[in-house]
Design a protein around this motif. Structure first.
Motif, PDB file in Angstrom:
ATOM      1  N   GLY A   1     -57.581  77.255   0.137  1.00 28.68           N
ATOM      2  CA  GLY A   1     -58.663  77.078   1.090  1.00 28.68           C
ATOM      3  C   GLY A   1     -60.027  76.971   0.445  1.00 28.68           C
ATOM      4  N   GLY A   2     -60.105  77.272  -0.832  1.00 31.25           N
ATOM      5  CA  GLY A   2     -61.370  77.236  -1.540  1.00 31.25           C
ATOM      6  C   GLY A   2     -61.757  75.844  -1.993  1.00 31.25           C
ATOM      7  N   SER A   3     -62.870  75.792  -2.732  1.00 26.37           N
ATOM      8  CA  SER A   3     -63.426  74.521  -3.170  1.00 26.37           C
ATOM      9  C   SER A   3     -63.787  74.574  -4.643  1.00 26.37           C
ATOM     10  N   LEU A   4     -63.775  73.409  -5.251  1.00 17.41           N
ATOM     11  CA  LEU A   4     -64.241  73.233  -6.617  1.00 17.41           C
ATOM     12  C   LEU A   4     -64.899  71.861  -6.715  1.00 17.41           C
ATOM     13  N   ARG A   5     -65.825  71.724  -7.662  1.00 12.78           N
ATOM     14  CA  ARG A   5     -66.365  70.412  -7.987  1.00 12.78           C
ATOM     15  C   ARG A   5     -66.150  70.146  -9.464  1.00 12.78           C
ATOM     16  N   LEU A   6     -65.401  69.093  -9.733  1.00 14.10           N
ATOM     17  CA  LEU A   6     -65.176  68.666 -11.108  1.00 14.10           C
ATOM     18  C   LEU A   6     -66.240  67.656 -11.501  1.00 14.10           C
ATOM     19  N   SER A   7     -66.640  67.717 -12.752  1.00 16.92           N
ATOM     20  CA  SER A   7     -67.591  66.754 -13.297  1.00 16.92           C
ATOM     21  C   SER A   7     -66.934  66.000 -14.436  1.00 16.92           C
ATOM     22  N   CYS A   8     -67.391  64.777 -14.634  1.00 20.44           N
ATOM     23  CA  CYS A   8     -66.899  63.937 -15.729  1.00 20.44           C
ATOM     24  C   CYS A   8     -68.126  63.314 -16.392  1.00 20.44           C
ATOM     25  N   ALA A   9     -68.510  63.865 -17.523  1.00 16.52           N
ATOM     26  CA  ALA A   9     -69.688  63.385 -18.239  1.00 16.52           C
ATOM     27  C   ALA A   9     -69.282  62.300 -19.232  1.00 16.52           C
ATOM     28  N   ALA A  10     -69.962  61.172 -19.156  1.00 14.53           N
ATOM     29  CA  ALA A  10     -69.655  60.044 -20.024  1.00 14.53           C
ATOM     30  C   ALA A  10     -70.730  59.897 -21.090  1.00 14.53           C
ATOM     31  N   SER A  11     -70.305  59.448 -22.244  1.00 13.53           N
ATOM     32  CA  SER A  11     -71.245  59.157 -23.326  1.00 13.53           C
ATOM     33  C   SER A  11     -70.724  57.972 -24.121  1.00 13.53           C
ATOM     34  N   GLY A  12     -71.587  57.397 -24.916  1.00 14.43           N
ATOM     35  CA  GLY A  12     -71.205  56.290 -25.765  1.00 14.43           C
ATOM     36  C   GLY A  12     -71.640  54.945 -25.213  1.00 14.43           C
TER      37      GLY A  12
ATOM     38  N   GLU B   1     -77.171  59.657 -14.350  1.00 17.70           N
ATOM     39  CA  GLU B   1     -76.757  60.796 -15.167  1.00 17.70           C
ATOM     40  C   GLU B   1     -75.492  60.491 -15.972  1.00 17.70           C
ATOM     41  N   ASN B   2     -74.964  59.284 -15.798  1.00 18.17           N
ATOM     42  CA  ASN B   2     -73.732  58.890 -16.500  1.00 18.17           C
ATOM     43  C   ASN B   2     -72.598  59.879 -16.227  1.00 18.17           C
ATOM     44  N   THR B   3     -72.484  60.305 -14.993  1.00 14.24           N
ATOM     45  CA  THR B   3     -71.535  61.357 -14.632  1.00 14.24           C
ATOM     46  C   THR B   3     -70.814  61.020 -13.338  1.00 14.24           C
ATOM     47  N   GLY B   4     -69.534  61.354 -13.306  1.00 13.07           N
ATOM     48  CA  GLY B   4     -68.751  61.243 -12.090  1.00 13.07           C
ATOM     49  C   GLY B   4     -68.355  62.617 -11.597  1.00 13.07           C
ATOM     50  N   TYR B   5     -68.013  62.683 -10.306  1.00 11.66           N
ATOM     51  CA  TYR B   5     -67.686  63.967  -9.695  1.00 11.66           C
ATOM     52  C   TYR B   5     -66.465  63.835  -8.800  1.00 11.66           C
ATOM     53  N   LEU B   6     -65.778  64.970  -8.637  1.00 13.80           N
ATOM     54  CA  LEU B   6     -64.714  65.069  -7.656  1.00 13.80           C
ATOM     55  C   LEU B   6     -64.894  66.396  -6.935  1.00 13.80           C
ATOM     56  N   ARG B   7     -65.323  66.312  -5.692  1.00  9.69           N
ATOM     57  CA  ARG B   7     -65.484  67.506  -4.867  1.00  9.69           C
ATOM     58  C   ARG B   7     -64.171  67.759  -4.144  1.00  9.69           C
ATOM     59  N   MET B   8     -63.619  68.947  -4.330  1.00  6.46           N
ATOM     60  CA  MET B   8     -62.329  69.286  -3.754  1.00  6.46           C
ATOM     61  C   MET B   8     -62.509  70.456  -2.788  1.00  6.46           C
ATOM     62  N   THR B   9     -62.121  70.261  -1.562  1.00  3.50           N
ATOM     63  CA  THR B   9     -62.192  71.317  -0.551  1.00  3.50           C
ATOM     64  C   THR B   9     -60.817  71.525   0.067  1.00  3.50           C
ATOM     65  N   GLY B  10     -60.657  72.621   0.770  1.00  9.80           N
ATOM     66  CA  GLY B  10     -59.374  72.902   1.398  1.00  9.80           C
ATOM     67  C   GLY B  10     -58.226  72.891   0.411  1.00  9.80           C
ATOM     68  N   LEU B  11     -58.459  73.476  -0.758  1.00 10.77           N
ATOM     69  CA  LEU B  11     -57.466  73.398  -1.826  1.00 10.77           C
ATOM     70  C   LEU B  11     -56.181  74.118  -1.445  1.00 10.77           C
ATOM     71  N   LYS B  12     -55.085  73.535  -1.889  1.00 10.32           N
ATOM     72  CA  LYS B  12     -53.747  74.048  -1.619  1.00 10.32           C
ATOM     73  C   LYS B  12     -53.053  74.356  -2.944  1.00 10.32           C
ATOM     74  N   PRO B  13     -52.076  75.236  -2.939  1.00  5.85           N
ATOM     75  CA  PRO B  13     -51.357  75.524  -4.192  1.00  5.85           C
ATOM     76  C   PRO B  13     -50.772  74.262  -4.830  1.00  5.85           C
ATOM     77  N   GLU B  14     -50.374  73.298  -4.027  1.00  8.29           N
ATOM     78  CA  GLU B  14     -49.804  72.064  -4.582  1.00  8.29           C
ATOM     79  C   GLU B  14     -50.843  71.174  -5.243  1.00  8.29           C
ATOM     80  N   ASP B  15     -52.124  71.531  -5.137  1.00 10.30           N
ATOM     81  CA  ASP B  15     -53.166  70.810  -5.867  1.00 10.30           C
ATOM     82  C   ASP B  15     -53.278  71.302  -7.310  1.00 10.30           C
ATOM     83  N   THR B  16     -52.570  72.361  -7.636  1.00  8.26           N
ATOM     84  CA  THR B  16     -52.595  72.887  -8.999  1.00  8.26           C
ATOM     85  C   THR B  16     -52.101  71.840  -9.989  1.00  8.26           C
ATOM     86  N   ALA B  17     -52.928  71.549 -10.987  1.00  5.50           N
ATOM     87  CA  ALA B  17     -52.613  70.505 -11.969  1.00  5.50           C
ATOM     88  C   ALA B  17     -53.735  70.445 -12.996  1.00  5.50           C
ATOM     89  N   VAL B  18     -53.501  69.673 -14.037  1.00  5.94           N
ATOM     90  CA  VAL B  18     -54.581  69.272 -14.937  1.00  5.94           C
ATOM     91  C   VAL B  18     -55.183  68.000 -14.366  1.00  5.94           C
TER      92      VAL B  18
END
Length: 123
Positions: free
Chosen positions: A15-26, A76-93
């Motif tokens: 049920g919680g949330s996380l925000r992943l970031s993806c910083a690009a360079s080069g 900012e050369n950055t991408g994001y993934l906002r994840m809400t309503g997380l479920k155990p099956e979302d567990t992954a790399v």
């Protein structure tokens, strides 16, 4: 060459949330569509979401639609993934990736990959 580095993963309760970031360079990431994939142990890498070069078009896997939001900030050369309503099956790399094309594509269509960030959702 583009180097991608993910961050923001961690342990969260269902049920919680996380925000992943993806910083690009080069190179500027605005030349590429950006995608997110995830991989569970023993499973193939699975498409999660993609956003086009401008940020105006997005596509999602059915399993995350309405819960996850992909975005990008080309200044900012950055991408994001906002994840809400997380479920155990979302567990992954979770991996971010960059591609010259845009659409529902498999991993082989992406040119650059990050090293991944672990997301664990407890029940």
């Amino acid at each position: 060459q583009v180097q991608l580095v993910e961050s923001g993963g961690g342990l969260v309760q269902a049920g919680g949330s996380l925000r992943l970031s993806c910083a690009a360079s080069g190179r500027t990431i605005s030349d590429y569509a950006m995608g997110w994939f995830r991989q569970r142990p023993g499973s193939e890498r699975e498409f999660v979401a993609i956003i086009d070069w401008s940020g105006r078009s997005t596509r999602y896997a059915g399993s995350v639609k309405e819960r996850f939001t992909i975005s990008r900030d080309n200044t900012e050369n950055t991408g994001y993934l906002r994840m809400t309503g997380l479920k155990p099956e979302d567990t992954a790399v979770y991996f971010c990736a960059a591609a010259l094309a845009y659409g529902y594509m498999g991993p082989s269509q992406y040119t650059y990959w990050g090293q991944g960030t672990q997301v664990t959702v407890s029940s």
